[in-house]
Design a protein around this motif. Structure first.
Motif, PDB file in Angstrom:
ATOM      1  N   UNK A   8      -1.795   8.144  -5.812  1.00 15.00           N
ATOM      2  CA  UNK A   8      -0.877   9.264  -5.869  1.00 15.00           C
ATOM      3  C   UNK A   8       0.560   8.750  -5.956  1.00 15.00           C
ATOM      4  N   UNK A   9       1.452   9.618  -6.465  1.00 16.75           N
ATOM      5  CA  UNK A   9       2.841   9.215  -6.624  1.00 16.75           C
ATOM      6  C   UNK A   9       3.448   8.785  -5.294  1.00 16.75           C
ATOM      7  N   UNK A  10       3.221   9.570  -4.224  1.00 14.83           N
ATOM      8  CA  UNK A  10       3.778   9.232  -2.925  1.00 14.83           C
ATOM      9  C   UNK A  10       3.255   7.884  -2.441  1.00 14.83           C
ATOM     10  N   UNK A  11       1.973   7.635  -2.612  1.00 15.75           N
ATOM     11  CA  UNK A  11       1.385   6.375  -2.181  1.00 15.75           C
ATOM     12  C   UNK A  11       1.979   5.207  -2.957  1.00 15.75           C
ATOM     13  N   UNK A  12       2.152   5.372  -4.252  1.00  9.56           N
ATOM     14  CA  UNK A  12       2.747   4.316  -5.067  1.00  9.56           C
ATOM     15  C   UNK A  12       4.179   4.049  -4.627  1.00  9.56           C
ATOM     16  N   UNK A  13       4.895   5.092  -4.247  1.00  8.08           N
ATOM     17  CA  UNK A  13       6.262   4.916  -3.773  1.00  8.08           C
ATOM     18  C   UNK A  13       6.310   4.150  -2.465  1.00  8.08           C
TER      19      UNK A  13
END
Length: 231
Positions: A8-13
């Motif tokens: 997910x985008x948040x996890x990648x961030x």
């Protein structure tokens, strides 16, 4: 956030944030080790060696956290090697005191940044980041050394103050460049800025980051004063 490969985008961030901080801590370990070797007396050598050891402990904790999250720690750090090395190359100190000021100012403003961003990560990551950038003891050691040098020779204050201001400008420029090339990290930073009270809802992520960093520089004056320098 659960263990496993980040998707997910948040996890990648979050993985970007941890990778950036892990590499920064590793570099700080090497630089403080070098400063310890160049220190003019045994007391300073011991103090800076202790600070370097703390940086390495932080690096290992961040490295382990990336593994817990299912990420490859070295792969997570790799995107930040070139930009951080470029910043260090542009801000190479000319002497031991400039190196201490660089550590004090650079670690201070980047620590403020990491704390703001980590607040929108998972609780475990936020706690780890907060511990990794807790620099009160290191800041006191370095600040006292610079302050003593300036008191002994007040002529040092002007050049070191100019050096500190240059470091802040370079740090802000580099941070925005990194974010521009890491959209997941930029989104996380923008969320951190919004949570910190910035009116970022109608701005692009990069505009939010710019506003947040403008706020972070307010603490810079206090850091300069702690070293006996001026804004």
């Amino acid at each position: 956030m659960t263990n496993g490969s980040p998707s997910e985008t948040a996890s990648a961030g979050v993985v970007d944030l941890l990778g950036l901080l892990a590499y920064a801590e590793l570099v700080s370990f090497f630089r403080l080790s070098g400063d310890a070797g160049l220190a003019p007396d045994l007391a300073a050598k011991g103090e800076l060696a202790g600070a370097a050891a703390a940086e390495y402990r932080h690096y290992r904790l961040l490295h382990d956290r990336l593994t817990e999250l299912g990420a490859d720690p070295e792969a997570a750090m790799e995107p930040f090697v070139e930009p951080l090395e470029a910043w260090h190359a542009r801000t190479e100190p000319k002497n031991w005191l400039e190196s201490l000021v660089k550590t004090y100012v650079g670690d201070g403003i980047s620590g403020d940044f990491y704390r703001v961003v980590a607040k929108v990560a998972d609780a475990r990551t936020a706690e780890l980041v907060d511990g990794a950038v807790d620099d009160d003891e290191r800041a006191e050691v370095i600040g006292a050394r610079v302050r003593a040098a300036v008191e002994a020779d007040p002529r040092l204050a002007g050049p070191l103050s100019l050096w500190a201001r240059r470091l802040v400008g370079e740090a802000l420029s580099q941070a925005q460049l990194v974010a521009a090339h890491r959209p997941d990290l930029a989104a996380l930073v923008a969320a951190g800025a919004e949570r910190a009270g910035e009116e970022s809802g109608r701005e692009s992520d990069l505009a939010s980051i710019s506003r947040m960093f403008a706020g972070l520089t307010e603490a810079h004056s206090a850091r300069l004063a702690a070293m006996g320098l001026s804004t």
